[in-house]
Design a protein around this motif. Structure first.
Motif, PDB file in Angstrom:
ATOM      1  N   UNK A   1     -80.802   5.697  -7.255  1.00  4.52           N
ATOM      2  CA  UNK A   1     -79.974   6.417  -6.286  1.00  4.52           C
ATOM      3  C   UNK A   1     -78.505   6.539  -6.690  1.00  4.52           C
ATOM      4  N   UNK A   2     -77.909   5.491  -7.188  1.00  5.79           N
ATOM      5  CA  UNK A   2     -76.468   5.527  -7.462  1.00  5.79           C
ATOM      6  C   UNK A   2     -76.167   6.329  -8.717  1.00  5.79           C
TER       7      UNK A   2
ATOM      8  N   UNK B   1     -74.212  11.497 -11.304  1.00  5.02           N
ATOM      9  CA  UNK B   1     -74.531  12.607 -12.197  1.00  5.02           C
ATOM     10  C   UNK B   1     -74.501  13.939 -11.454  1.00  5.02           C
ATOM     11  N   UNK B   2     -75.167  14.000 -10.284  1.00  4.92           N
ATOM     12  CA  UNK B   2     -75.197  15.252  -9.534  1.00  4.92           C
ATOM     13  C   UNK B   2     -73.840  15.592  -8.934  1.00  4.92           C
ATOM     14  N   UNK B   3     -73.053  14.580  -8.617  1.00  3.16           N
ATOM     15  CA  UNK B   3     -71.697  14.847  -8.145  1.00  3.16           C
ATOM     16  C   UNK B   3     -70.874  15.494  -9.250  1.00  3.16           C
ATOM     17  N   UNK B   4     -70.983  14.982 -10.463  1.00  2.00           N
ATOM     18  CA  UNK B   4     -70.270  15.567 -11.604  1.00  2.00           C
ATOM     19  C   UNK B   4     -70.737  17.001 -11.849  1.00  2.00           C
ATOM     20  N   UNK B   5     -72.046  17.222 -11.824  1.00  2.00           N
ATOM     21  CA  UNK B   5     -72.587  18.571 -12.019  1.00  2.00           C
ATOM     22  C   UNK B   5     -72.098  19.508 -10.912  1.00  2.00           C
TER      23      UNK B   5
END
Length: 122
Positions: free
Chosen positions: A69-70, A75-79
């Motif tokens: 989860x973390x 990763x998705x926040x950066x993307x």
């Protein structure tokens, strides 16, 4: 006398109190005793080592939670931020071109000069 800048002694001092082998030794003792114990002794072993197993299970679940989860959330926040930056950058280029009528020309030709030269005639 303890010197603050003597890192070898400081490391030895800290590792004397925090040794990873001390934490693993409980599991090693459990397996050693389990091999030679009868049913009654195995029940006692399960009872007295239960807190250690609960802590190991919590550590395992913490590692699984972090990996599942973390890390993906970072990763998705950066993307997501990269995608929003690209979208708003292209939107800004479009509206700048639409509102001013001028356009930034991207030309990779080394012979191309992006200025107009006018000669002063005096």
């Amino acid at each position: 006398m303890f010197s603050f800048f003597n890192f070898a002694k400081l490391k030895e001092f800290i590792l004397r109190y925090v040794q990873p082998s001390l934490y693993i030794r409980g599991l090693e003792n459990f397996t050693k005793y389990w091999k030679v114990a009868d049913v009654k002794d195995r029940g006692i072993l399960m009872l007295v080592f239960a807190p250690m197993f609960i802590c190991l299970a919590g550590l395992g679940f913490s590692i699984v939670y972090f990996v599942l989860f973390v890390l993906p959330s970072y990763f998705f926040s950066f993307i997501g931020w990269a995608l929003l930056t690209a979208i708003f950058g292209e939107g800004a280029n479009y509206f700048y071109n639409h509102l001013t009528g001028s356009k930034v020309v991207e030309n990779n030709d080394p012979e191309y000069i992006d200025v107009q030269y006018t000669e002063n005639k005096k």
